[in-house]
Design an enzyme around this catalytic site. Structure first.
Site, PDB file in Angstrom:
ATOM      1  N   HIS A  16       0.844  -1.206   0.000  1.00  0.00           N
ATOM      2  CA  HIS A  16       0.000   0.000   0.000  1.00  0.00           C
ATOM      3  C   HIS A  16       0.880   1.258   0.000  1.00  0.00           C
ATOM      4  O   HIS A  16       0.574   2.241  -0.665  1.00  0.00           O
ATOM      5  CB  HIS A  16      -0.867   0.060   1.265  1.00  0.00           C
ATOM      6  CG  HIS A  16      -1.913  -1.002   1.352  1.00  0.00           C
ATOM      7  ND1 HIS A  16      -1.863  -2.014   2.275  1.00  0.00           N
ATOM      8  CD2 HIS A  16      -3.049  -1.195   0.643  1.00  0.00           C
ATOM      9  CE1 HIS A  16      -2.933  -2.779   2.135  1.00  0.00           C
ATOM     10  NE2 HIS A  16      -3.654  -2.321   1.152  1.00  0.00           N
TER      11      HIS A  16
ATOM     12  N   GLN B 200      -9.148  -6.879 -10.609  1.00  0.00           N
ATOM     13  CA  GLN B 200      -9.735  -5.633 -10.095  1.00  0.00           C
ATOM     14  C   GLN B 200      -9.221  -4.441 -10.918  1.00  0.00           C
ATOM     15  O   GLN B 200      -9.994  -3.576 -11.327  1.00  0.00           O
ATOM     16  CB  GLN B 200      -9.358  -5.467  -8.629  1.00  0.00           C
ATOM     17  CG  GLN B 200      -9.632  -4.091  -8.055  1.00  0.00           C
ATOM     18  CD  GLN B 200      -9.434  -4.049  -6.551  1.00  0.00           C
ATOM     19  OE1 GLN B 200     -10.266  -4.533  -5.810  1.00  0.00           O
ATOM     20  NE2 GLN B 200      -8.349  -3.463  -6.100  1.00  0.00           N
TER      21      GLN B 200
HETATM   22  O1  PAF Z   1      -8.165  -3.492  -3.255  1.00  0.00           O
HETATM   23  C1  PAF Z   1      -8.839  -3.121  -2.265  1.00  0.00           C
HETATM   24  O2  PAF Z   1      -8.328  -2.911  -1.189  1.00  0.00           O
HETATM   25  C2  PAF Z   1     -10.346  -2.917  -2.438  1.00  0.00           C
HETATM   26  O3  PAF Z   1     -10.892  -3.852  -3.294  1.00  0.00           O
HETATM   27  C3  PAF Z   1     -10.726  -1.493  -2.871  1.00  0.00           C
HETATM   28  C4  PAF Z   1     -10.171  -1.148  -4.233  1.00  0.00           C
HETATM   29  C5  PAF Z   1     -10.209  -0.484  -1.853  1.00  0.00           C
HETATM   30  C6  PAF Z   1     -12.240  -1.337  -2.950  1.00  0.00           C
HETATM   31  O4  PAF Z   1     -12.853  -1.582  -1.734  1.00  0.00           O
END
Ligand code: PAF
Length: 293
Positions: free
Chosen positions: A37, A153
């Protein structure tokens, strides 16, 4: 760094920055922040004058038997990490704020969720796309930064941005790995020490497939998938899927093509982990650039 809990307050701050001609980069997260992150946040910092990180454990992307209740929540530590990275705003809405009574709109995608993780998590990506679209509308980013570990995603958000003409540039940041190769994930904290040792097999399976393609000239997807399954099962993992897929459509391939996505999901104990690698057989840098464009 300002902490904002309220949707309207976040939206009005974002609007004010836009009116002043500033650029905004958004990093959507569910908290439990780890090095991967932080890499997204550093990238966001280099992309825009204002950086917003959202922390919201989005209930609509969890299935009824999934880990919503036990998903790690480490807010104080998260805030300390973000403060150190010169983040401007941390947006932490409540579920009530995001989904007030009567909420009923959902983003639905036709094809991309019908592959890979979408097969065992059929409602997951509608939940992700919906919350991300809401975060986009609230935070008004010029740039949104996502990790490529969640490749499906990333593709789905990229497609949503294109299909709905959202004025947002998506940036995908390569997967961060631990020393032995395991992809960083908030869910790694669920693993017992024994499971943690075994879990590296998911990364090793994809590496073995890549080696079979690149070093040994293997092209048959069925054979490559079997190899990957064997590596994970030999380590004691339970395979959800191992896939050899087209990186744009996510369709399964029969044969490896120039750009091929290798992806896997597997359980170690009760913990489901995912990983992927992109294999690019383009011969020159120019060819690689053209493929990636
Ligand atoms: O990847 C994540 O942490 C989640 O899927 C996100 C993009 C924050 C959406 O809730």
């Amino acid at each position: 760094m300002q902490t904002v809990l309220d949707v309207a307050a976040m939206q009005s701050r974002a609007y004010r920055h836009k009116r002043q001609g500033e650029s905004i980069a958004l990093v959507p997260t569910m908290g439990a922040l780890h090095e991967a992150h932080l890499k997204l946040v550093r990238r966001a910092r280099s992309e825009a004058s204002v950086v917003i990180v959202s922390i919201f454990v989005n209930p609509t992307q969890f299935g009824p038997k999934e880990d919503l209740d036990r998903y790690p929540r480490t807010l104080e530590a998260d805030l300390r990490k973000l403060e150190a990275l010169d983040v401007d705003y941390v947006f932490i809405p409540s579920a009530k704020q995001m989904y007030p009574e009567g909420f009923q709109t959902e983003v639905s995608l036709k094809y991309l969720p019908k592959h890979l993780c979408g097969l065992s998590r059929p409602t997951h990506f509608a939940g992700v796309a919906t919350v991300v679209l809401k975060l986009f509308n609230i935070c008004m980013p010029d740039t949104a930064v996502f990790g490529l570990k969640d490749y499906q995603q990333y593709r789905i958000i990229q497609q949503m941005i294109a299909d709905l003409n959202l004025p947002i540039r998506i940036v995908g940041v390569p997967t961060v790995r631990e020393e032995d190769g395991l992809a960083e994930s908030s869910r790694n904290t669920y693993l017992s020490p024994e499971e943690r040792k075994k879990a590296v097999a998911i990364a090793q399976a994809l590496q073995r497939i890549e080696d079979a393609i690149v070093k040994h000239g293997k092209r048959d997807a069925g054979e490559l998938i079997e190899l990957g399954i064997r590596v994970i099962e030999d380590a004691g993992g339970r395979v959800d899927y191992v896939a050899v897929a087209d990186p744009d459509t996510l369709d399964d391939l029969q044969q490896v093509q120039k750009r091929t996505l290798l992806a896997a999901a597997a359980f170690f104990g009760n913990t489901r982990l995912i990983d992927n690698r992109m294999v690019d057989l383009s011969e020159t840098v120019e060819e690689k650039d053209a493929e990636n464009r």
